[in-house]
Design a protein around this motif. Sequence first.
Motif, mmCIF file in Angstrom:
data_model
loop_
_atom_site.group_PDB
_atom_site.id
_atom_site.type_symbol
_atom_site.label_atom_id
_atom_site.label_comp_id
_atom_site.label_asym_id
_atom_site.label_seq_id
_atom_site.Cartn_x
_atom_site.Cartn_y
_atom_site.Cartn_z
ATOM 1 N N PRO A 79 1.557 9.568 -3.525
ATOM 2 C CA PRO A 79 2.537 9.073 -2.777
ATOM 3 C C PRO A 79 2.603 7.603 -2.364
ATOM 4 O O PRO A 79 3.476 7.102 -2.026
ATOM 5 N N LEU A 80 1.315 7.220 -2.102
ATOM 6 C CA LEU A 80 1.281 5.954 -1.633
ATOM 7 C C LEU A 80 1.508 4.821 -2.761
ATOM 8 O O LEU A 80 2.299 3.760 -2.493
ATOM 9 N N TYR A 81 1.204 5.129 -3.771
ATOM 10 C CA TYR A 81 1.561 4.244 -5.061
ATOM 11 C C TYR A 81 3.011 4.236 -5.242
ATOM 12 O O TYR A 81 3.752 3.129 -5.240
ATOM 13 N N GLY A 88 2.289 -5.098 -5.698
ATOM 14 C CA GLY A 88 1.624 -4.832 -4.587
ATOM 15 C C GLY A 88 0.277 -4.250 -4.922
ATOM 16 O O GLY A 88 -0.088 -4.024 -5.996
ATOM 17 N N SER A 89 -0.672 -4.143 -3.569
ATOM 18 C CA SER A 89 -1.988 -3.751 -3.689
ATOM 19 C C SER A 89 -2.274 -2.705 -2.829
ATOM 20 O O SER A 89 -1.652 -2.663 -1.518
ATOM 21 N N ASN A 110 4.246 0.781 -12.384
ATOM 22 C CA ASN A 110 4.203 2.107 -13.556
ATOM 23 C C ASN A 110 2.676 2.445 -13.420
ATOM 24 O O ASN A 110 2.680 3.704 -13.484
ATOM 25 N N ALA A 111 1.779 1.499 -13.345
ATOM 26 C CA ALA A 111 0.239 1.998 -13.281
ATOM 27 C C ALA A 111 -0.537 1.143 -12.631
ATOM 28 O O ALA A 111 0.050 -0.232 -12.294
ATOM 29 N N ALA A 112 -1.566 1.474 -12.142
ATOM 30 C CA ALA A 112 -2.454 0.833 -11.494
ATOM 31 C C ALA A 112 -3.751 0.290 -12.052
ATOM 32 O O ALA A 112 -4.258 0.930 -12.939
ATOM 33 N N ARG A 113 -4.212 -0.905 -11.768
ATOM 34 C CA ARG A 113 -5.336 -1.543 -12.236
ATOM 35 C C ARG A 113 -6.485 -1.629 -11.124
ATOM 36 O O ARG A 113 -6.095 -2.213 -10.084
ATOM 37 N N VAL A 114 -7.293 -0.733 -11.368
ATOM 38 C CA VAL A 114 -8.134 -0.726 -10.067
ATOM 39 C C VAL A 114 -9.657 -1.405 -10.327
ATOM 40 O O VAL A 114 -10.198 -1.386 -11.404
#
Length: 147
Positions: A79-81, A88-89, A110-114
Amino acid sequence: MLEIGTGSAYQTAVLAELGAEVFSIERIGPLQERATALLGRLGYRQVHLQHGDGSGGWPEKAPFDAIVITAAVPCALAPLYRQLCAGGSLVMPVEEGGGQHLQVSHWDGNAARVIALGSCHFVPLLAGTVSVASGECADDKRDRRRG
């Protein structure tokens, strides 16, 4: 900016001093009440506080450029993404393998780079939160480089 876990409001005040408009959620009622009184007395007008379960974010105020979680989570909460702007970060401590590490997730829409930032120690996110209880964890692409 969204802050999950107002606590004593120290970080909330620091974020406001850095120029952020801060939306902060605290689950523990007495802490939220003290933070509201303190920040009001100190004149922070760009800070907005809410009492509740922060694991679901604050969708009515989204999207956010940044989200900071101040308690260790077992996973990235989907939900946070969904409440982040593209670009955003999300900064959060994550429990993994018996320890914790701090990570920043860069969201492209669409996707997160962690990126793992190193070991840390935070209090755990309180049990029974909406997203954790539902198992709604986000899949992400991990970059294990030290930032």
